[in-house]
Write an enzyme that holds these catalytic residues in place. Structure first.
Site, mmCIF file in Angstrom:
data_model
loop_
_atom_site.group_PDB
_atom_site.id
_atom_site.type_symbol
_atom_site.label_atom_id
_atom_site.label_comp_id
_atom_site.label_asym_id
_atom_site.label_seq_id
_atom_site.Cartn_x
_atom_site.Cartn_y
_atom_site.Cartn_z
ATOM 1 N N GLU A 130 1.855 75.157 52.868
ATOM 2 C CA GLU A 130 2.875 74.653 53.784
ATOM 3 C C GLU A 130 3.533 73.427 53.170
ATOM 4 O OE1 GLU A 130 1.560 73.619 57.723
ATOM 5 O OE2 GLU A 130 3.607 73.279 58.399
ATOM 6 N N GLY A 270 -3.820 65.308 55.650
ATOM 7 C CA GLY A 270 -5.141 65.335 56.280
ATOM 8 C C GLY A 270 -5.859 66.666 56.116
ATOM 9 N N ALA A 271 -5.162 67.741 56.478
ATOM 10 C CA ALA A 271 -5.807 69.051 56.447
ATOM 11 C C ALA A 271 -4.761 70.122 56.669
ATOM 12 C CB ALA A 271 -6.871 69.136 57.542
ATOM 13 N N MET A 272 -5.198 71.385 56.509
ATOM 14 C CA MET A 272 -4.240 72.487 56.626
ATOM 15 C C MET A 272 -4.891 73.676 57.323
ATOM 16 S SD MET A 272 -1.255 73.654 56.053
ATOM 17 C CE MET A 272 -0.853 75.275 56.677
ATOM 18 N N GLU A 273 -4.133 74.220 58.272
ATOM 19 C CA GLU A 273 -4.670 75.216 59.207
ATOM 20 C C GLU A 273 -4.602 76.660 58.710
ATOM 21 O OE1 GLU A 273 -1.760 73.427 59.685
ATOM 22 O OE2 GLU A 273 -0.210 74.697 60.584
ATOM 23 N N ASN A 274 -4.665 76.929 57.401
ATOM 24 C CA ASN A 274 -4.619 78.300 56.887
ATOM 25 C C ASN A 274 -5.496 79.228 57.720
ATOM 26 O OD1 ASN A 274 -3.407 77.045 54.467
ATOM 27 N ND2 ASN A 274 -5.491 76.303 54.181
ATOM 28 N N HIS A 306 -7.521 69.557 65.755
ATOM 29 C CA HIS A 306 -6.095 69.862 65.558
ATOM 30 C C HIS A 306 -5.921 71.139 64.733
ATOM 31 C CE1 HIS A 306 -1.817 68.624 64.830
ATOM 32 N NE2 HIS A 306 -2.005 69.327 63.724
ATOM 33 N N GLU A 307 -6.604 71.194 63.599
ATOM 34 C CA GLU A 307 -6.427 72.374 62.738
ATOM 35 C C GLU A 307 -6.959 73.622 63.435
ATOM 36 O OE1 GLU A 307 -4.472 71.729 60.461
ATOM 37 O OE2 GLU A 307 -4.785 69.564 60.401
ATOM 38 N N GLU A 329 3.667 71.538 65.663
ATOM 39 C CA GLU A 329 2.999 70.251 65.420
ATOM 40 C C GLU A 329 2.961 69.368 66.674
ATOM 41 O OE1 GLU A 329 1.117 70.003 63.168
ATOM 42 O OE2 GLU A 329 1.840 71.355 61.602
HETATM 43 N N1 B3K Z 1 0.355 71.750 58.986
HETATM 44 C C1 B3K Z 1 -0.245 70.828 58.070
HETATM 45 C C2 B3K Z 1 0.725 69.916 57.410
HETATM 46 C C3 B3K Z 1 1.364 70.461 56.208
HETATM 47 C C4 B3K Z 1 2.157 69.412 55.499
HETATM 48 C C5 B3K Z 1 2.955 69.984 54.409
HETATM 49 N N2 B3K Z 1 3.617 69.002 53.617
HETATM 50 C C6 B3K Z 1 -1.308 70.016 58.710
HETATM 51 C C7 B3K Z 1 -1.218 69.858 60.172
HETATM 52 O O1 B3K Z 1 -0.303 69.304 60.717
HETATM 53 O O2 B3K Z 1 -2.072 70.346 60.841
HETATM 54 ZN ZN ZN Z 2 -0.654 70.225 62.582
#
Ligand code: B3K
Ligand code: ZN
Length: 888
Positions: A130, A270-274, A306-307, A329
């Site tokens: 993302e 911080g983190a990523m919700e894959n 959050h994720e 978001e």
């Molecule tokens: N969705 C990701 C953020 C991605 C940022 C890309 N530059 C984390 C979050 O908001 O949960």
């Molecule tokens: Zn998010």
């Protein structure tokens, strides 16, 4: 073909929401094959594409920094004149209704310092896609409205990479004859490419299970490098709590058989919700008493939740285009804030969030990068992961909740998930679900998505013959070219307190208004649905003029000016039933105290003394935490944002003086509080432990300001030695880093001791760098020594932030030095970082973009640094957008 090779001025074209068009073709099935070898990874994709628009006959696949090996359509390899490839895309022509495209590319994750796409972090490979990172892995329809089912096959050395992970369920695993291993993952849920993830590494795992509300057992796994695995238990506990809470609060159940989190050291955010495979910055997963402060524990709690919540708000229902980013978001920040409020103190969570909004988001919304919650254009989408999209977006969702009430809001979210499951939606779709569920007209409300800036609200009161009249005037944000702004639909919550400090019960029969009025909280709170530029409310039947408690719960993200007697503020601090208003009244007393243009009649130091006195008797963790929050003087950035026309050093001097006078005026009280909240229990990251430490440490910080020399050194040393957790240890170290009442030798030896004890714990050493970088006692030579330290690594975002962001955002004394040396130090770092990691460089520029609020000498100096940056021929697209918009 790197971004750097293409001048940013050429690459950075604005993209407009108004130009959105659905794709002519879509990809329904994506089969990926990764062959990971040292220095080169080969990616082969098979894309099943389908025509959506009968007029379309070609497909544009996006790709950057890729080496194209081959392109085939339905098994036939294309000659180079049958497709068009540029440094941004691959276009294939003469297509019919359905095809299979086979594309082979090569990439080099080892060289990827931008940490976007597939890259290496310490011993592992991982991805961040993302928003537009997938196009750095292979040519693809890298846009969120193309949803495909993915299968992913990974081949890598079996001994070095025993863990090969991707989205969905593991369906195949073979040991190949050459010592390599091949695994295949299948994700049954269609998803856009930004939710793709891959991890290859030699990792330790913490495993657990969760039984969902319909009785399905889900395997939960948290992976980290072996030396960190004993710090993952708290994240696992949070994960299980989040899963249960989302079922109860939003009716959302997890949908795969497995949910994985991988902790990585090098991560841009911080983190990523894959889907099914969240990738986390170690700072948002790891926690143990000696390696994480209470704030860090709370951040782990918020980010894990959050994720996880994104699995529905973001993954099952995703965004049609990146202009809709706040759809996922803002909504998910609202959801994680509700979770944290339910887990901890609701009032304190609200206060913390408003404090952040006012010091950081209001500043963004008042500066050159102000944009609406749904922007209408951008150059580089990475620059739009902003506090406006996230935190103001969450305020917008909170306003739906306030206007509709909890039950109708829940009906609205159910309807939204039902209507849009498996698709890519818009903020208008969200508003439509809310309007339908709540039977409410939200046409005007949608201006919150369209108009930038923080609206202002002025409150005027009058009282005569038992009738209180309030005149509430909205005016647009003070931004250039916003004269056309229209009034907002604003929920304004308020209440009345009588002169004995009692909350007045209201009766609709006594209330008249030109706006909608509803009573809430057992008729203690009046909710006004203000829609006009001027709203009037009259409350009759009162025996005496009450004290008005305005904007309870911070019911709308606005700036309020309310002409009133200071004594009323002190009264609200003591008596209001709303924790936020009590805190807010105290903040207003402080800001007025620091405002050279206001003749304050109440001394906040005296009010603080009253609070400190009652803090001794707080019975519950909730009261203790609230007391700790209210005993803190507003932070520097908060004051910068609330005040106008201040001089930096004069304001910082005044704040230091206020702290010193609060310390000495109530010295005995601070000592009493330190003793009262000194716990002999082992560290627990629970509400009770956190509340006691918060109050004890606030009091200890004041107490330390009443002492100096060897007495202070002994006090600090004793508390440091006695600490069994990082929260207490950090408080001592922070005092030592800032205090000029101790010797340099003492400070140095404490820092050295801390370093020696924790040098193997990267996140603790980040804190060590951070406290030094934000100290007003450091000079440029000291900062240069920090970045020359053997443990400083310019390629690690956490370490970079621990020095440069801490300096630019928190060291206001030295960053704003009138010789310009602070601005220069940051700008040099930005330039160096831009060549390695444009997203981080662009983020670090934030403090320079706030120039508008400083005096003209400082503005000139900041502008000159931005000018120098803008003249660089090799600026990234990310940095270019920030710099030219700031200079405009
Ligand atoms: N969705 C990701 C953020 C991605 C940022 C890309 N530059 C984390 C979050 O908001 O949960
Ligand atoms: Zn998010």
């Amino acid at each position: 073909m790197s971004d750097q090779a293409e001048p940013a001025q050429v690459a950075a074209k604005a993209i407009y929401l108004a130009d959105y068009r659905p794709p002519g073709y879509t990809t329904t099935q994506t089969d990926l094959h990764f062959d990971i070898c040292d220095g080169q990874t080969t990616v082969a994709s098979t894309l099943h594409i389908e025509r959506l628009d009968t007029a379309a006959d070609c497909i544009e696949l996006l790709g950057e920094e890729l080496t194209l090996v081959s392109v085939a359509v339905d098994g036939r390899e294309l000659a180079t004149n049958e497709y068009d490839v540029t440094n941004r895309s691959l276009t294939i022509f003469n297509l019919a209704d359905q095809h299979q495209l086979q594309i082979v590319t090569q990439i080099c994750p080892e060289q990827n310092t931008a940490l976007e796409g597939l890259y290496r972090s310490s011993s592992m490979y991982c991805t961040q896609c993302e928003a537009e990172g997938f196009r750095k892995i292979t040519y693809y329809q890298d846009r969120p409205d193309v949803l495909a089912k993915f299968t992913t096959t990974i081949v890598a050395d079996a001994a070095r990479y025993p863990n090969l992970l991707s989205n969905g369920n593991l369906i195949d695993e073979v040991l190949l004859s050459d010592g390599r291993r091949q695994v295949t993952w299948q994700d049954p849920f269609p998803k856009p490419s930004y939710l793709f993830a891959l991890v290859a590494g030699d990792l330790a795992v913490l495993e657990d299970t969760f039984t969902t509300m319909s009785g399905r057992e889900v395997t939960l796994q948290i992976f980290s490098e072996a030396h960190n695995i004993d710090q993952c238990d708290y994240a696992m506990d949070v994960l299980k709590r989040s899963m249960r809470w989302d079922e109860q609060a939003f009716g959302r159940e997890y949908d795969l058989d497995i949910f994985m989190i991988v902790a990585v050291e090098d991560f841009n955010m911080g983190a990523m919700e894959n889907k099914g495979l969240n990738v986390f910055n170690t700072s948002c997963v790891l926690a143990s008493p000696n390696t994480a402060t209470d704030e860090a524990y709370q951040r782990v709690e918020a980010v894990v939740a959050h994720e996880y919540f994104h699995n529905w708000s973001g993954n099952r229902v995703t965004c049609r285009d990146w202009f809709q980013l706040s759809l996922k978001e803002g909504f998910t920040v609202f959801r994680d804030a509700e979770f944290s409020s339910d887990m901890n103190s609701r009032a304190v969570k609200r206060i913390e969030d408003v404090g952040f909004l006012r010091s950081i988001q209001f500043a963004e919304d008042a500066g050159p990068l102000a944009h609406p919650v749904r922007p209408s254009s951008y150059m580089e989408i990475s620059n739009f992961y902003t506090t406006t999209i996230y935190e103001k977006g969450a305020e917008v969702v909170r306003m739906y909740h306030t206007l509709l009430g909890a039950d109708a809001f829940r009906k609205g979210t159910d309807l939204y998930f039902d209507r849009h499951d498996g698709t890519a939606a818009t903020t208008d779709d969200f508003a439509a679900a809310m309007a339908d569920a709540g039977q409410i007209d939200l046409a005007q409300f949608k201006r919150w998505y369209q108009q930038p800036g923080t609206p202002r609200v002025a409150v005027e009161e009058s009282f005569s013959e038992g009738v209180l009249s309030l005149k509430i005037t909205q005016s647009p944000a003070d931004l250039p070219n916003q004269e056309h702004q229209q009034p907002f639909h604003m929920p304004l919550a308020m209440g009345l307190i009588d002169h004995q400090g009692g909350s007045i019960s209201l009766d609709t029969a006594n209330i008249s208004s030109n706006s909608d009025v509803e009573l809430r909280d057992n008729a203690q709170t009046l909710l006004l649905g203000a829609k006009d530029a001027v709203s009037e409310v009259r409350v009759s039947g009162l025996t005496a003029k009450p004290v008005v408690s305005f904007l309870r719960g911070f019911s709308a993200p606005v700036r309020v000016s309310h002409q009133r007697d200071d004594a009323e503020l002190a009264f609200l601090v003591q008596y209001d039933i709303d924790g936020f208003v009590r805190w807010d009244a105290m903040q207003t007393l402080w800001t007025q105290h620091f405002d050279a243009n206001v003749e304050a009649t109440v001394d906040p130091v005296a009010t603080l003394g009253e609070l400190a006195k009652s803090a001794v008797h707080c019975a519950t963790p909730e009261q203790q935490l609230l007391a700790a929050t209210m005993l803190s003087v507003p932070n520097e950035n908060y004051l910068f944002e609330q005040l106008r026309g201040f001089e930096v050093d004069a304001l910082l001097d005044a704040r230091d003086a206020a702290l010193a006078s609060a310390a000495t005026a109530h010295a005995d009280r601070w000592a009493e509080l330190v003793e009262r909240y000194d716990s002999d229990q082992a560290y627990q990251p629970d509400a009770q432990g956190m509340a006691q430490r918060a109050l004890g440490n606030v009091a200890f910080s004041y107490l330390s300001k009443t002492l100096q020399g060897s007495v202070l050194e002994e006090l600090l040393q004793a508390r440091y030695a006695q600490a069994d957790n990082l929260t207490d240890r950090r408080t001592v170290l922070a005092i030592a880093c800032r205090s000029d009442g101790i010797s340099g030798e003492f400070r140095h030896s404490l820092l050295q001791d801390f370093y020696d004890a924790w040098q193997d714990y990267a996140l603790v050493i980040d804190l060590w760098f951070n406290l030094q970088a934000q100290s007003p006692l450091i000079d440029i030579a000291g900062l240069q020594t920090l970045v020359a330290h053997a443990d400083f690594d310019v390629k690690n975002p956490n370490r970079v932030r621990s020095v440069y962001a801490a300096f630019g955002m928190l060291n206001n004394r030295k960053f704003h030095a009138l010789d310009g040396s602070g601005y220069q130090f940051l700008a040099d770092a930005i330039m160096q970082l831009d060549a390695l990691n444009p997203q981080i460089a662009s983020r670090l520029t934030t403090p320079l973009t706030r120039m508008g609020r400083y005096d003209s000498a400082r503005q000139r100096l900041m502008r000159s640094q931005l000018n120098t940056l803008s003249e660089s021929p090799s600026l990234s697209r990310d940095l270019y957008e920030i710099v030219i918009k700031s200079l405009a």
